[in-house]
Design an enzyme around this catalytic site. Structure first.
Site, PDB file in Angstrom:
ATOM      1  N   ARG A  47       0.812  -1.135  -0.082  1.00 30.66           N
ATOM      2  CA  ARG A  47      -0.042   0.231   0.062  1.00 30.66           C
ATOM      3  C   ARG A  47       1.042   1.303  -0.004  1.00 30.66           C
ATOM      4  O   ARG A  47       0.401   2.418  -0.514  1.00 30.66           O
ATOM      5  CB  ARG A  47      -0.872   0.056   1.183  1.00 30.66           C
ATOM      6  CG  ARG A  47      -2.021   0.936   1.234  1.00 30.66           C
ATOM      7  CD  ARG A  47      -3.139   0.975   2.315  1.00 30.66           C
ATOM      8  NE  ARG A  47      -4.172   1.775   2.470  1.00 30.66           N
ATOM      9  CZ  ARG A  47      -4.064   2.782   3.597  1.00 30.66           C
ATOM     10  NH1 ARG A  47      -3.275   2.733   4.404  1.00 30.66           N
ATOM     11  NH2 ARG A  47      -5.190   3.306   3.557  1.00 30.66           N
ATOM     12  N   ILE A  73      -7.216   7.855   0.018  1.00 28.92           N
ATOM     13  CA  ILE A  73      -6.838   6.357  -0.479  1.00 28.92           C
ATOM     14  C   ILE A  73      -7.733   5.816   0.642  1.00 28.92           C
ATOM     15  O   ILE A  73      -7.637   6.366   1.967  1.00 28.92           O
ATOM     16  CB  ILE A  73      -5.400   5.837  -0.286  1.00 28.92           C
ATOM     17  CG1 ILE A  73      -5.236   4.488  -0.377  1.00 28.92           C
ATOM     18  CG2 ILE A  73      -4.732   6.384   1.249  1.00 28.92           C
ATOM     19  CD1 ILE A  73      -3.928   3.852  -0.816  1.00 28.92           C
ATOM     20  N   SER A  74      -8.606   4.929   0.562  1.00 28.79           N
ATOM     21  CA  SER A  74      -9.479   4.277   1.264  1.00 28.79           C
ATOM     22  C   SER A  74      -8.915   3.541   2.507  1.00 28.79           C
ATOM     23  O   SER A  74      -7.786   3.181   2.388  1.00 28.79           O
ATOM     24  CB  SER A  74     -10.352   3.385   0.797  1.00 28.79           C
ATOM     25  OG  SER A  74     -11.252   3.942  -0.221  1.00 28.79           O
ATOM     26  N   GLN A  75      -9.498   3.320   3.731  1.00 24.29           N
ATOM     27  CA  GLN A  75      -8.953   2.493   4.875  1.00 24.29           C
ATOM     28  C   GLN A  75      -8.900   1.126   4.448  1.00 24.29           C
ATOM     29  O   GLN A  75     -10.196   0.548   3.548  1.00 24.29           O
ATOM     30  CB  GLN A  75     -10.185   3.048   5.798  1.00 24.29           C
ATOM     31  CG  GLN A  75      -9.726   2.269   7.195  1.00 24.29           C
ATOM     32  CD  GLN A  75     -10.945   2.293   8.180  1.00 24.29           C
ATOM     33  OE1 GLN A  75     -11.900   3.093   7.977  1.00 24.29           O
ATOM     34  NE2 GLN A  75     -10.881   1.492   9.181  1.00 24.29           N
ATOM     35  N   PRO A  76      -7.820   0.517   4.639  1.00 24.44           N
ATOM     36  CA  PRO A  76      -7.866  -1.154   4.330  1.00 24.44           C
ATOM     37  C   PRO A  76      -9.107  -1.763   4.932  1.00 24.44           C
ATOM     38  O   PRO A  76      -9.445  -2.673   3.879  1.00 24.44           O
ATOM     39  CB  PRO A  76      -6.448  -1.437   5.108  1.00 24.44           C
ATOM     40  CG  PRO A  76      -5.669   0.020   5.101  1.00 24.44           C
ATOM     41  CD  PRO A  76      -6.729   0.974   5.630  1.00 24.44           C
TER      42      PRO A  76
END
Ligand code: SAH
Length: 232
Positions: A47, A73-76
């Protein structure tokens, strides 16, 4: 430039090392992610290459982070949850993979990199051109060659490439765009955050014939789905 430096280092060191990544996978499991195909892809996807160098040390924290142009960037955990939701017991799965998948809101391409190994073909639409170019570079760097990108307003879907077994939207409209529903294949699933700026419902919508069944998966906070495209 800084992106290039971190890009070279796919393996990562220190805060971006495999050990740090394993801790994130452990957290996802604790939070209820149980699909091993999703966890395996997340484990093997760096990431940190999606982030500016100054933020790379936070890449394996379970948080969303800025990627410029007022986007994130989205949260995992959310990426894992959305991927798991579209994949789980999907009737179209063949050898663990979906067929056609549409992504709305490519951003830096992190979600794209997670779904690409789990689909035959991914089509991804982003309205901010420089972000799309970044995503293209990141996906190439990871050696993923089943992704096609388009600079456009993704709320219209990508009709010529449909119908889709799954549509993953990473930006929130006030109402579900009817074009996205119309481009779902039989048994197709749309996962999409819906609502205002503060809190939204993450909805999983499944198509059977002309019927659409909606389940609420979680409360989330995404950037808004905006209309139109911009050049830079
Ligand atoms: N998928 C990304 C998250 C990107 S954030 C990840 O994995 O981290 C959401 C993205 O949706 C932003 O880049 C934003 O520009 C984009 N977006 C917003 N409205 C859009 C629209 N109508 N069409 C396409 N992209 C849109």
């Amino acid at each position: 430039m800084s992106n290039q430096v971190s890009n070279v280092n796919l393996a990562g060191i220190g805060m971006t090392s495999q050990r740090t990544r394993e801790r994130l996978i452990g957290r996802l499991i604790e939070q209820g992610i149980g699909d091993w195909s999703v966890l395996d892809v997340m484990r093997s996807t760096p990431r940190h290459i999606f982030l500016e160098e100054a933020l790379a040390h936070k890449a394996y924290e379970d948080v969303s982070l800025p990627i410029g142009y007022n986007q994130t960037i989205s949260q995992p955990y959310i990426v894992a949850k959305m991927t798991e939701a579209v994949l789980k017991n999907h009737p179209a799965l063949e050898q663990g993979k979906l067929g056609n998948v549409l992504e709305v809101g490519t951003g830096c391409g992190y979600q794209t990199a997670i779904i690409a190994p789990l689909a035959r073909k991914v089509y991804s639409v982003e309205r901010i051109k420089p972000l799309l170019e970044k995503a293209r570079k990141n996906i190439r760097l990871l050696g993923l060659n089943n992704v096609q990108f388009k600079h456009d307003d993704g709320s219209l879907g990508w009709k010529e490439k449909g119908p889709f077994d799954a549509i993953i939207a990473a930006a929130a409209p006030q109402q579900v765009p009817p074009e996205l529903l119309a481009q779902l294949a039989e048994n197709g699933r749309l996962i999409i955050p819906v609502g205002g700026d503060d809190v939204q419902e993450l909805r999983l919508i499944t198509r059977t014939g002309d019927e659409f069944k909606t389940e609420i998966v979680a409360a989330v906070r995404f950037v808004p789905l905006l209309v139109g495209q911009i050049q830079n």
